[in-house]
Write a protein that holds these residues in place. Structure first.
Motif, PDB file in Angstrom:
ATOM      1  N   UNK A  15       0.827  -1.206   0.000  1.00  0.00           N
ATOM      2  CA  UNK A  15       0.000   0.000   0.000  1.00  0.00           C
ATOM      3  C   UNK A  15       0.863   1.259   0.000  1.00  0.00           C
ATOM      4  N   UNK A  16       2.011   1.157   0.619  1.00  0.00           N
ATOM      5  CA  UNK A  16       2.878   2.341   0.606  1.00  0.00           C
ATOM      6  C   UNK A  16       3.547   2.544  -0.738  1.00  0.00           C
ATOM      7  N   UNK A  17       3.994   1.430  -1.315  1.00  0.00           N
ATOM      8  CA  UNK A  17       4.845   1.573  -2.492  1.00  0.00           C
ATOM      9  C   UNK A  17       4.086   1.570  -3.799  1.00  0.00           C
ATOM     10  N   UNK A  18       2.951   0.865  -3.818  1.00  0.00           N
ATOM     11  CA  UNK A  18       2.286   0.719  -5.100  1.00  0.00           C
ATOM     12  C   UNK A  18       1.749   2.011  -5.697  1.00  0.00           C
ATOM     13  N   UNK A  19       1.184   2.898  -4.882  1.00  0.00           N
ATOM     14  CA  UNK A  19       0.593   4.066  -5.524  1.00  0.00           C
ATOM     15  C   UNK A  19       1.539   4.795  -6.468  1.00  0.00           C
ATOM     16  N   UNK A  20       2.799   4.902  -6.106  1.00  0.00           N
ATOM     17  CA  UNK A  20       3.711   5.600  -7.017  1.00  0.00           C
ATOM     18  C   UNK A  20       3.820   4.842  -8.330  1.00  0.00           C
ATOM     19  N   UNK A  21       3.916   3.519  -8.218  1.00  0.00           N
ATOM     20  CA  UNK A  21       4.026   2.724  -9.447  1.00  0.00           C
ATOM     21  C   UNK A  21       2.746   2.881 -10.256  1.00  0.00           C
ATOM     22  N   UNK A  22       1.619   2.728  -9.552  1.00  0.00           N
ATOM     23  CA  UNK A  22       0.354   2.674 -10.272  1.00  0.00           C
ATOM     24  C   UNK A  22      -0.002   4.018 -10.903  1.00  0.00           C
ATOM     25  N   UNK A  23       0.231   5.082 -10.149  1.00  0.00           N
ATOM     26  CA  UNK A  23      -0.125   6.377 -10.714  1.00  0.00           C
ATOM     27  C   UNK A  23       0.694   6.637 -11.958  1.00  0.00           C
ATOM     28  N   UNK A 215      11.179   2.790  -7.441  1.00  0.00           N
ATOM     29  CA  UNK A 215      10.693   2.318  -6.142  1.00  0.00           C
ATOM     30  C   UNK A 215      11.436   1.040  -5.783  1.00  0.00           C
ATOM     31  N   UNK A 216      11.568   0.820  -4.477  1.00  0.00           N
ATOM     32  CA  UNK A 216      12.193  -0.420  -4.021  1.00  0.00           C
ATOM     33  C   UNK A 216      11.394  -1.618  -4.497  1.00  0.00           C
TER      34      UNK A 216
END
Ligand code: C2O
Ligand code: CU
Ligand code: CU
Length: 488
Positions: A15-23, A215-216
């Motif tokens: 939940x922390x990391x995905x938004x950056x990827x998804x957006x 992202x990591x």
């Protein structure tokens, strides 16, 4: 209990990391080929003839194929209309030149590094001498502005590829990969012989330039793209005539994407794997290729004039656990077109398909000699992937005897698929979790290790040398999922 805690924890990371990827990748903007209908919509390219153009052979002599191979910056257009400013290529072409040879030929590749970083060329899948293999432990990299002649013989008919072995995750993505096709003596040419590199690319939706692996999670999972490419473009169309015998030679140079492809309305037969023709072709609805793998499929073209049938990619779930992980793929859960075949007028009586002969597959089962039992692990929390608990260059060297039928077991304790690749020798899969594989097997140099599974392979270790082995998810190899095997 322990496991459940870990999954919850992972959900939090996601939940922390995905938004950056998804957006970055799942907005409504339509990247060509990346969402349903991409290939049809673009329609920019005229259908091209089915086939390929090999690199010119600079040596007239029989049995020697001589090519120039220069790596340089090259702003190529993946089909967006916007050239990639960070693009790189061999001979200003993506994929690079297709080197065509007959089994037993000697290849002479005059390599020149016109990039600003050191490079090697690795000849993926070829059983050559290890000082020509381009693995980084065996040769000094070729410095910017310098040249090196790769000279080797190709002992096996098959479909191979080449790529750098330093900074692969960055450079292969940006276009530095090419193909090497070795014909068997008794190959009967198909009416349409189409080698296809199935690649993906992660583009920033605003600039349409290569997006950084920022992202990591993307580094840990491997970089999945939002645009699918067939031979470097998202909008290819290929002309077919009903009745033609079609051979699709597929290679997967993607950083991390497992492809699962089929052609609409066509009955596919798998006829070759990594190391060449298989003893018995078999029917398949679709073909899965992990990073680094090859497969050749054959079909008789079926369609009516004007009809388009598409090469489609189904979504492959790289990580088996947790619904969250599905969203990691910017292409989402659907099927995506990769290339369109366009049927011309009329029909032909196609050349009947003849399966070339293959050197005997010598193994009927595991041998007495266990070369090594590898353990692959990932630590999502720590952000590491390891082999035998270590990361390159600390993974202990495996020592095995040349010329001895030897079994290797690869145990994947992680929850993610890893495409395992060994340089320099050919292998045959004999068991997956102790059971024989479901389909006829051919020679392999790269194969999937499913999550929480053990795959057993056998090799005759025909080729002595100092060989690298690694996961072919390029971010994993870079993060240390790589080791060295001495065959002597
Ligand atoms: Cu494509 Cu070390 O490999
Ligand atoms: Cu390789
Ligand atoms: Cu991996």
């Amino acid at each position: 209990m322990y496991a459940a805690t870990r999954y919850v924890a992972r959900g939090v990371i996601m939940r922390f990391l995905l938004p950056t990827v998804l957006l970055a990748c799942t907005g409504e903007a339509d990247l060509p080929g990346s969402h349903t209908g991409g290939v049809e919509d673009s329609g920019a390219l005229e259908p091209e003839a089915c086939g390929y153009t090999p690199a010119p052979d600079l040596d007239a002599a029989e049995g020697v194929v001589e090519v120039d191979l220069t790596a340089s910056a090259f702003p190529w257009d993946p089909g967006t209309g916007v050239p990639l400013t960070e693009g790189v290529a061999y001979n200003e072409s993506v994929p690079g030149p297709l080197i065509e040879a007959n089994v037993g030929d000697t290849i002479v590749a005059h390599f020149r590094n016109d990039l600003s970083e050191p490079l090697t060329v690795h000849w993926h899948g070829i059983r050559l001498a290890s000082d020509m293999d381009g693995g980084m432990q065996m040769m000094e990299p070729i410095q910017p502005g310098e040249t090196f002649d790769y000279v080797f013989t190709v002992p096996d008919a098959g479909f191979y590829w080449y790529h750098p072995h330093l900074a692969g995750a960055k450079l292969i993505e940006r276009g530095l990969h090419g193909r090497l096709l070795v014909h068997a003596d008794d190959e009967v040419p198909a009416d349409c012989d189409l080698p296809i590199s199935l690649d993906d690319l992660l583009l920033d939706e605003d600039t349409l330039q290569v997006a950084p692996v920022d992202t990591d999670m993307m580094q840990l999972m491997g970089r999945l793209g939002n645009v699918l490419l067939a031979n470097g473009r998202s909008d290819r169309r290929v002309a077919l005539t009903a009745g033609q015998t079609v051979l699709l030679r597929l290679v997967n140079p993607s950083n991390a994407r497992y492809w699962d492809v089929y052609v609409e309305g066509q009955s596919l037969q798998v006829v070759a794997t990594d190391g060449g023709w298989i003893p018995e072709p078999y029917a398949a609805e679709s073909v899965v290729l992990g990073p680094g793998e090859r497969a050749t499929v054959q079909f008789t073209a079926t369609g009516s004039p004007g009809e388009e049938v598409r090469l489609m990619n189904k979504r492959f779930q790289l990580h088996e656990e947790g619904g969250d992980m599905i969203e990691y793929d910017p292409l989402g859960n659907g099927e995506n077109p990769v290339l369109a075949f366009v049927f011309g007028e009329g029909s032909v009586a196609g050349t009947p398909w003849v399966q070339p002969s293959v050197p005997a597959m010598p193994y009927s089962g595991p041998t007495e000699t266990l070369g090594h039992h590898w353990v692959l692990e990932e630590d999502m929390m720590g952000g590491t992937v390891t082999i035998d608990g270590e990361a390159w260059p600390n993974v202990p060297v495996v020592d095995v005897a040349a010329g001895v039928d030897t079994t290797f077991e690869i145990e994947n304790k992680s929850e993610m698929h890893h495409p395992f690749h060994i340089h320099g020798n050919n292998f045959q899969i004999v068991a997956i979790n102790g059971e024989p594989p479901a389909t006829p097997q051919g020679w392999k140099d790269t194969w999937d290790i499913p999550p929480r599974s053990t795959v057993t392979v056998v090799s005759d270790l025909w080729n002595p040398g100092d060989w690298m082995y690694h996961c072919h998810i390029l971010e994993h190899a870079e993060d240390g999922m790589m080791g060295e095997m001495m065959v002597e």
